[in-house]
Scaffold this motif. Structure first.
Motif, PDB file in Angstrom:
ATOM      1  N   LYS A   1     -26.209 -14.776-137.450  1.00  0.00           N
ATOM      2  CA  LYS A   1     -26.403 -13.343-138.281  1.00  0.00           C
ATOM      3  C   LYS A   1     -25.265 -13.260-138.972  1.00  0.00           C
ATOM      4  O   LYS A   1     -24.107 -13.313-138.815  1.00  0.00           O
ATOM      5  CB  LYS A   1     -26.680 -12.212-137.212  1.00  0.00           C
ATOM      6  N   LYS A   2     -25.483 -12.502-140.044  1.00  0.00           N
ATOM      7  CA  LYS A   2     -24.326 -11.977-141.033  1.00  0.00           C
ATOM      8  C   LYS A   2     -23.547 -11.100-140.669  1.00  0.00           C
ATOM      9  O   LYS A   2     -23.966 -10.211-140.002  1.00  0.00           O
ATOM     10  CB  LYS A   2     -25.148 -11.600-142.552  1.00  0.00           C
ATOM     11  N   GLY A   3     -22.227 -11.121-140.558  1.00  0.00           N
ATOM     12  CA  GLY A   3     -21.251 -10.325-140.179  1.00  0.00           C
ATOM     13  C   GLY A   3     -20.685 -10.332-138.867  1.00  0.00           C
ATOM     14  O   GLY A   3     -19.842  -9.571-138.626  1.00  0.00           O
ATOM     15  N   ILE A   4     -21.204 -11.308-137.926  1.00  0.00           N
ATOM     16  CA  ILE A   4     -21.039 -11.282-136.590  1.00  0.00           C
ATOM     17  C   ILE A   4     -19.871 -12.304-136.454  1.00  0.00           C
ATOM     18  O   ILE A   4     -19.788 -13.407-137.365  1.00  0.00           O
ATOM     19  CB  ILE A   4     -22.002 -11.692-135.387  1.00  0.00           C
ATOM     20  N   PRO A   5     -18.905 -12.342-135.401  1.00  0.00           N
ATOM     21  CA  PRO A   5     -18.215 -13.426-135.243  1.00  0.00           C
ATOM     22  C   PRO A   5     -18.657 -14.681-134.801  1.00  0.00           C
ATOM     23  O   PRO A   5     -19.624 -14.701-134.119  1.00  0.00           O
ATOM     24  CB  PRO A   5     -16.950 -12.711-134.248  1.00  0.00           C
ATOM     25  N   ASP A   6     -18.013 -15.830-134.905  1.00  0.00           N
ATOM     26  CA  ASP A   6     -18.286 -17.099-134.350  1.00  0.00           C
ATOM     27  C   ASP A   6     -17.442 -17.094-132.956  1.00  0.00           C
ATOM     28  O   ASP A   6     -16.307 -17.332-132.927  1.00  0.00           O
ATOM     29  CB  ASP A   6     -17.712 -18.249-135.385  1.00  0.00           C
ATOM     30  N   LEU A   7     -18.567 -16.816-131.852  1.00  0.00           N
ATOM     31  CA  LEU A   7     -17.940 -16.861-130.477  1.00  0.00           C
ATOM     32  C   LEU A   7     -19.057 -17.486-129.795  1.00  0.00           C
ATOM     33  O   LEU A   7     -20.025 -17.126-129.797  1.00  0.00           O
ATOM     34  CB  LEU A   7     -17.554 -15.391-130.012  1.00  0.00           C
ATOM     35  N   THR A   8     -18.548 -17.919-128.536  1.00  0.00           N
ATOM     36  CA  THR A   8     -19.374 -18.310-127.429  1.00  0.00           C
ATOM     37  C   THR A   8     -18.683 -17.803-126.041  1.00  0.00           C
ATOM     38  O   THR A   8     -17.745 -17.747-125.981  1.00  0.00           O
ATOM     39  CB  THR A   8     -19.623 -19.924-127.234  1.00  0.00           C
ATOM     40  N   MET A   9     -19.583 -16.693-125.629  1.00  0.00           N
ATOM     41  CA  MET A   9     -19.301 -16.043-124.401  1.00  0.00           C
ATOM     42  C   MET A   9     -20.172 -16.483-123.263  1.00  0.00           C
ATOM     43  O   MET A   9     -21.438 -16.469-123.706  1.00  0.00           O
ATOM     44  CB  MET A   9     -18.931 -14.685-124.756  1.00  0.00           C
ATOM     45  N   ILE A  10     -19.686 -16.625-122.061  1.00  0.00           N
ATOM     46  CA  ILE A  10     -20.685 -16.213-120.859  1.00  0.00           C
ATOM     47  C   ILE A  10     -20.795 -15.001-120.020  1.00  0.00           C
ATOM     48  O   ILE A  10     -19.725 -14.601-119.472  1.00  0.00           O
ATOM     49  CB  ILE A  10     -20.173 -17.408-119.866  1.00  0.00           C
ATOM     50  N   ASP A  11     -21.864 -14.387-120.224  1.00  0.00           N
ATOM     51  CA  ASP A  11     -21.785 -12.887-119.550  1.00  0.00           C
ATOM     52  C   ASP A  11     -22.598 -13.260-118.278  1.00  0.00           C
ATOM     53  O   ASP A  11     -23.519 -14.012-117.861  1.00  0.00           O
ATOM     54  CB  ASP A  11     -22.903 -11.916-120.130  1.00  0.00           C
ATOM     55  N   LEU A  12     -21.824 -12.914-117.222  1.00  0.00           N
ATOM     56  CA  LEU A  12     -22.227 -12.938-115.814  1.00  0.00           C
ATOM     57  C   LEU A  12     -22.739 -11.716-115.037  1.00  0.00           C
ATOM     58  O   LEU A  12     -22.352 -10.393-115.380  1.00  0.00           O
ATOM     59  CB  LEU A  12     -21.218 -13.651-115.037  1.00  0.00           C
ATOM     60  N   PRO A  13     -23.646 -11.672-113.991  1.00  0.00           N
ATOM     61  CA  PRO A  13     -24.073 -10.634-113.309  1.00  0.00           C
ATOM     62  C   PRO A  13     -23.021  -9.459-112.864  1.00  0.00           C
ATOM     63  O   PRO A  13     -21.727 -10.254-112.490  1.00  0.00           O
ATOM     64  CB  PRO A  13     -24.851 -11.205-112.098  1.00  0.00           C
ATOM     65  N   GLY A  14     -23.055  -8.326-113.126  1.00  0.00           N
ATOM     66  CA  GLY A  14     -22.364  -7.435-112.612  1.00  0.00           C
ATOM     67  C   GLY A  14     -22.211  -7.461-111.367  1.00  0.00           C
ATOM     68  O   GLY A  14     -23.126  -7.566-110.358  1.00  0.00           O
ATOM     69  N   ILE A  15     -20.812  -6.999-110.663  1.00  0.00           N
ATOM     70  CA  ILE A  15     -20.446  -6.904-109.148  1.00  0.00           C
ATOM     71  C   ILE A  15     -21.074  -5.880-108.478  1.00  0.00           C
ATOM     72  O   ILE A  15     -20.677  -4.655-108.941  1.00  0.00           O
ATOM     73  CB  ILE A  15     -19.109  -7.217-108.880  1.00  0.00           C
ATOM     74  N   THR A  16     -21.828  -6.210-107.557  1.00  0.00           N
ATOM     75  CA  THR A  16     -22.286  -5.099-106.711  1.00  0.00           C
ATOM     76  C   THR A  16     -22.172  -5.235-105.093  1.00  0.00           C
ATOM     77  O   THR A  16     -22.296  -6.605-104.997  1.00  0.00           O
ATOM     78  CB  THR A  16     -23.769  -4.924-106.971  1.00  0.00           C
ATOM     79  N   ARG A  17     -21.718  -4.503-104.347  1.00  0.00           N
ATOM     80  CA  ARG A  17     -21.499  -4.648-102.886  1.00  0.00           C
ATOM     81  C   ARG A  17     -22.825  -4.609-102.263  1.00  0.00           C
ATOM     82  O   ARG A  17     -23.025  -5.114-101.001  1.00  0.00           O
ATOM     83  CB  ARG A  17     -20.279  -3.845-102.504  1.00  0.00           C
ATOM     84  N   VAL A  18     -23.507  -3.495-102.415  1.00  0.00           N
ATOM     85  CA  VAL A  18     -24.714  -3.109-101.380  1.00  0.00           C
ATOM     86  C   VAL A  18     -26.024  -3.635-102.073  1.00  0.00           C
ATOM     87  O   VAL A  18     -26.359  -3.282-103.235  1.00  0.00           O
ATOM     88  CB  VAL A  18     -24.568  -1.356-101.257  1.00  0.00           C
ATOM     89  N   PRO A  19     -26.732  -4.551-101.359  1.00  0.00           N
ATOM     90  CA  PRO A  19     -28.081  -4.862-101.810  1.00  0.00           C
ATOM     91  C   PRO A  19     -29.081  -3.793-101.967  1.00  0.00           C
ATOM     92  O   PRO A  19     -28.929  -3.021-101.032  1.00  0.00           O
ATOM     93  CB  PRO A  19     -28.402  -6.004-100.888  1.00  0.00           C
ATOM     94  N   VAL A  20     -29.868  -3.819-102.895  1.00  0.00           N
ATOM     95  CA  VAL A  20     -30.999  -2.655-102.885  1.00  0.00           C
ATOM     96  C   VAL A  20     -32.056  -3.366-102.449  1.00  0.00           C
ATOM     97  O   VAL A  20     -32.261  -4.599-102.238  1.00  0.00           O
ATOM     98  CB  VAL A  20     -30.846  -2.026-104.295  1.00  0.00           C
ATOM     99  N   HIS A  21     -33.271  -2.471-102.652  1.00  0.00           N
ATOM    100  CA  HIS A  21     -34.442  -3.068-102.140  1.00  0.00           C
ATOM    101  C   HIS A  21     -34.888  -4.392-103.076  1.00  0.00           C
ATOM    102  O   HIS A  21     -34.889  -3.973-104.309  1.00  0.00           O
ATOM    103  CB  HIS A  21     -35.588  -2.200-102.090  1.00  0.00           C
ATOM    104  N   GLY A  22     -35.153  -5.546-102.317  1.00  0.00           N
ATOM    105  CA  GLY A  22     -35.619  -6.492-103.335  1.00  0.00           C
ATOM    106  C   GLY A  22     -34.677  -7.617-103.526  1.00  0.00           C
ATOM    107  O   GLY A  22     -34.845  -8.576-103.957  1.00  0.00           O
ATOM    108  N   GLN A  23     -33.387  -7.155-103.169  1.00  0.00           N
ATOM    109  CA  GLN A  23     -32.179  -7.943-103.340  1.00  0.00           C
ATOM    110  C   GLN A  23     -31.834  -8.813-101.936  1.00  0.00           C
ATOM    111  O   GLN A  23     -32.026  -8.247-100.874  1.00  0.00           O
ATOM    112  CB  GLN A  23     -31.013  -7.366-104.023  1.00  0.00           C
ATOM    113  N   PRO A  24     -31.346 -10.046-102.050  1.00  0.00           N
ATOM    114  CA  PRO A  24     -31.037 -10.610-100.718  1.00  0.00           C
ATOM    115  C   PRO A  24     -29.917 -10.041-100.064  1.00  0.00           C
ATOM    116  O   PRO A  24     -29.052  -9.288-100.832  1.00  0.00           O
ATOM    117  CB  PRO A  24     -30.790 -11.936-101.210  1.00  0.00           C
TER     118      PRO A  24
END
Length: 285
Positions: free
Chosen positions: A150-173
């Motif tokens: 896209k025009k105007g964005i920086p040339d970057l490669t980044m890796i976005d990882l899941p946000g840290i959560t301590r307490v599992p909610v319904h449906g999570q292991p």
């Protein structure tokens, strides 16, 4: 441009003009962009599968720290949002500036390429994530690549990882915390990784789990950069908090204002600029 702190020194917000942009852009195009292009080509050749480590920007943060807003501002497109964990797989974001006015957006995963556009990118990412990690709330270590040209964005490669959560909610292991921290540690441990730690201005930095994890692998903070989100929610004392650097962020701090709701990226940047211009004036007074 938001305030940047490099160690204890805070650089005030300043409107960039064409005179000081040109040398920076010229230097970037001459020296930095060819290196980033070379790294991207090597990554595309999957040399990391052969044990060759490449410089990588790894984005980490506690759940609801504002990671999505930061990445949206860089990419200029909407990403999945909502309650709970939105990023359920490592999302490799390859941003590439191109002079043509029509953006090109596509996903790469499971050996295939899926083309989409800016308006449908968030939905396409969610569908691809469901295909990789299942349609529940679990996570997977199988990466999903998002390419934005896209025009105007920086040339970057980044890796976005899941946000840290301590307490599992319904449906999570039950071991969701261990799974997430295991993935994060795998990506931030290599010395070639630059850790982009997203912190909310509304919390005490030393209490952030992402800070604890980054300090385990980067004790001196020499490869850790902090992005402080929601600066408008807790402006009082933010300057002192950043300047004190109690958590040892070696590469400094960048403070930002999050985009709100359906606010356009252009309006969000204007609001952010106004916020820090006002803050800079207050400090001078």
């Amino acid at each position: 441009m938001a305030p940047i702190s490099n160690g204890p020194d805070l650089v005030e917000y300043e409107d960039a003009n064409m005179e000081n942009q040109v040398p920076l852009v010229s230097s970037y195009n001459d020296h930095i962009r060819p290196l980033l292009d070379a790294v991207d080509k090597l990554r595309h050749l999957k040399v990391m599968n052969e044990g060759i480590q490449l410089p990588t920007i790894v984005v980490v943060g506690d759940q609801s720290s504002g990671k999505s807003s930061v990445l949206e501002s860089l990419a200029g497109i909407n990403l999945p949002r909502g309650q709970g964990i939105c990023t359920r797989v490592p999302l490799v974001m390859r941003l590439q500036h191109q002079p043509t006015p029509t953006p090109e957006v596509f996903l790469e995963f499971n050996g295939k390429t899926v083309y989409t556009d800016e308006a449908r990118a968030a939905d396409a990412i969610s569908l691809a994530t469901d295909e990789i990690a299942g349609d529940g709330k679990g996570i997977s270590n199988t990466p999903l690549t998002l390419v934005v040209k896209k025009k105007g964005i920086p040339d970057l490669t980044m890796i976005d990882l899941p946000g840290i959560t301590r307490v599992p909610v319904h449906g999570q292991p039950e071991d969701i915390y261990e799974q997430i921290t295991g993935i994060i540690t795998e990506y931030i441990r290599p010395e070639e990784s630059i850790i982009l730690n997203v912190l909310s201005a509304t919390v005490d930095f030393p209490t952030c789990e992402s800070i604890r994890m980054s300090r385990q692998v980067d004790k001196t903070g020499e490869r850790t950069l902090a992005v402080v989100t929601k600066s408008d929610k807790a402006p009082e004392g933010l300057l002192e908090k950043v300047a004190a650097d109690d958590v040892n962020i070696g590469l400094g701090y960048v403070c930002v204002k999050n985009r709100i709701g359906d606010e356009s990226f252009e309006d969000a940047r204007k609001e952010e600029a106004q916020l820090f211009k006002k803050s800079s004036t207050s400090l001078q007074d």
